[in-house]
Design a protein around this motif. Sequence first.
Motif, mmCIF file in Angstrom:
data_model
loop_
_atom_site.group_PDB
_atom_site.id
_atom_site.type_symbol
_atom_site.label_atom_id
_atom_site.label_comp_id
_atom_site.label_asym_id
_atom_site.label_seq_id
_atom_site.Cartn_x
_atom_site.Cartn_y
_atom_site.Cartn_z
ATOM 1 N N ILE B 161 0.780 -1.287 -0.069
ATOM 2 C CA ILE B 161 -0.094 -0.069 -0.130
ATOM 3 C C ILE B 161 0.865 1.395 -0.055
ATOM 4 O O ILE B 161 0.421 2.163 -0.646
ATOM 5 N N ALA B 162 2.153 1.217 0.580
ATOM 6 C CA ALA B 162 2.898 2.224 0.595
ATOM 7 C C ALA B 162 3.246 2.783 -0.561
ATOM 8 O O ALA B 162 3.721 3.726 -0.975
ATOM 9 N N THR B 167 0.680 9.563 0.750
ATOM 10 C CA THR B 167 1.209 9.652 2.137
ATOM 11 C C THR B 167 0.717 8.199 2.891
ATOM 12 O O THR B 167 -0.486 7.757 2.713
ATOM 13 N N THR B 168 1.494 7.570 3.325
ATOM 14 C CA THR B 168 1.190 6.439 4.149
ATOM 15 C C THR B 168 0.999 6.665 5.735
ATOM 16 O O THR B 168 2.064 7.098 6.362
ATOM 17 N N ALA B 182 5.490 -3.718 14.104
ATOM 18 C CA ALA B 182 5.594 -2.744 12.927
ATOM 19 C C ALA B 182 7.107 -3.117 12.332
ATOM 20 O O ALA B 182 7.128 -2.977 10.893
ATOM 21 N N ALA B 183 7.966 -3.357 12.895
ATOM 22 C CA ALA B 183 9.390 -3.766 12.460
ATOM 23 C C ALA B 183 8.985 -4.924 11.679
ATOM 24 O O ALA B 183 9.895 -5.315 10.400
ATOM 25 N N LYS B 184 8.483 -6.001 12.167
ATOM 26 C CA LYS B 184 8.318 -7.196 11.411
ATOM 27 C C LYS B 184 7.578 -7.250 10.239
ATOM 28 O O LYS B 184 7.864 -7.814 9.228
ATOM 29 N N ALA B 185 6.419 -6.482 10.026
ATOM 30 C CA ALA B 185 5.843 -6.100 9.001
ATOM 31 C C ALA B 185 6.415 -5.265 7.919
ATOM 32 O O ALA B 185 6.073 -5.100 6.687
ATOM 33 N N GLY B 186 7.792 -4.637 8.384
ATOM 34 C CA GLY B 186 8.550 -3.915 7.299
ATOM 35 C C GLY B 186 7.800 -2.528 7.090
ATOM 36 O O GLY B 186 8.135 -2.054 6.302
ATOM 37 N N VAL B 187 7.246 -2.168 8.051
ATOM 38 C CA VAL B 187 6.572 -0.595 7.582
ATOM 39 C C VAL B 187 7.286 0.328 8.250
ATOM 40 O O VAL B 187 7.139 1.545 8.191
ATOM 41 N N ARG B 262 8.464 11.820 -8.220
ATOM 42 C CA ARG B 262 9.066 10.380 -8.026
ATOM 43 C C ARG B 262 8.259 9.220 -7.603
ATOM 44 O O ARG B 262 8.084 8.166 -8.219
ATOM 45 N N ARG B 263 7.441 9.461 -6.652
ATOM 46 C CA ARG B 263 6.414 8.398 -6.320
ATOM 47 C C ARG B 263 5.438 8.155 -7.337
ATOM 48 O O ARG B 263 5.124 6.961 -7.637
#
Lengths: 316, 316
Positions: B161-162, B167-168, B182-187, B262-263
């Motif tokens: 989704i990011a 804006t995420t 959050a760290a595990k999910a890579g966010v 860029r995004r």
Amino acid sequence: VSRPSDSVPELVSRAREGDPRSVARLISLVEQGSPDLPAAMAALAETSGRAHVVGLTGPPGVGKSTTSSALVAAWRRAGLRVGVLAVDPSSPFSGGALLGDRVRMSEHALDRDVLIRSMAARGHLGGLATATPQAVRVLEAAGCEVVLVETVGVGQSEVEIAGLADTTLVLLAPGAGDAVQAAKAGVLEVGDLYLVNKADHEGAAGVRRELRSMISMTERRDRAWQPPVLLTVASRGEGVEEVVAAVDRHREHLRTSGELGRRRRRRATEEIEAVAISVLRRRWRDGAGEQSLAALSALVVAGETDPWSAAARLLD
Amino acid sequence: VSRPSDSVPELVSRAREGDPRSVARLISLVEQGSPDLPAAMAALAETSGRAHVVGLTGPPGVGKSTTSSALVAAWRRAGLRVGVLAVDPSSPFSGGALLGDRVRMSEHALDRDVLIRSMAARGHLGGLATATPQAVRVLEAAGCEVVLVETVGVGQSEVEIAGLADTTLVLLAPGAGDAVQAAKAGVLEVGDLYLVNKADHEGAAGVRRELRSMISMTERRDRAWQPPVLLTVASRGEGVEEVVAAVDRHREHLRTSGELGRRRRRRATEEIEAVAISVLRRRWRDGAGEQSLAALSALVVAGETDPWSAAARLLD
């Protein structure tokens, strides 16, 4: 590949003689997505498809390594040359993993007829899905008659591995990985054999019963095969000969029913597509000029075209 | 699309007037991967890119729906026309979901300036990644100035989704979704704003502190933006105006730094590629004759060619 002795034809020729170092080098080319890969795969086509590919998957803690080791021992007793790919789907490509990751399988450490390789397969080119069949080809060239692909069940990897193997073994254990977890992971549709390991622990018979009942209610991809649910104590080798016999029966079923050909054609189709897409992606990303992906992306952002029209122009 | 009033130009023209039923029909075309989709997208190109796309993700139980609803209310107070896409990445395409899935957001049920749509996005054509931007285009045509894409954090969807949003927002809460998750999910790499919801519960300040410290140690995709970590009690509307203000600041940062372009170019690139690949896949699977994917797959299985050579022939 600078030294002449490390040229692709040399590596392939030495891998065919069973040289572990050359097998390792070739699998490294696969992991790295090396520019030498197309040449290597062309040289390996001839011996491709010779091994029976057995996938082993299941949640952490059910005894996959122990079961792998016991299966390898059983196949060795039957006189087969065995390849093992231990795939970690959550790691990025390691590149540096060594053939003879023998710590995990110390009992087979000195056996020249067992080729073991760890592979980390999250990377370019579809990861596990494309790296694994190419690594299998390397092991087939080295004369392996059975290749065991072991992967920990994480996310989609259980279902993915079922697409890569001829026979898929799903490993569970009382507590650690029960039938409900299997359902969640989506493996009720894809397993060809189910093993309830640690069958000396309480609850094994219950897991087996539950599993049988859930399998009977599941729409499976091969309706002509009723997957057996076997009990094992891999650490003591109990039940392992029965697993080997069941794999043989499944192999026979695959041949006589035509399912082997169907599975392998489906696999080849996906592999060709994945390679073609990776080739195109590189071409597209490297392109320049008015019809390039970069130029078309800018037009889409500006609202001057849409992704469908842009894709059509890209494909022209 | 048999009735003349349901033709693509008619639907697009009525969607531009804000007609909810036409918006719903167009998003259904997206979900179904309809043959009318290219024509619809061509007609929608002109108004594309007008909305600021805000992604909202987080593990189950942190209060995503409540937060969405509070954000929509705040944007409405600011006089903005708002679109909401509630994406369920784990469901197969539903096709039948209705615009005005208003039960979830009853407070906005009678507001003509809020267009809400549930989307199940596991299907053909890259699922979430390609369906979402196309649905966003439909909402932009209907005049939405901000589109909120809400998805439950499962597997890769947070990170996906990011890639789709300008804006995420990553939503966490004490207990339910902490910094370690959050760290595990890579966010930690991809969030532009972090919200610790249920800030009236014990542990909220701790989650915020932990999160700040972990973010500071993380290599992030946009180094010029330091993501704020805000406390909210969405059920009482507390902290929501601050979130809206932070989204505005981030939007301004995106514009002035060039990151917005860029995004969006990156997103357009991925969208064009996904469409091109889906077009090719269909062409390949439908092909016949000697150079067809089916024929080449059979050659690979027979060991008469390899996937790389087969891919090269397929691309000829």
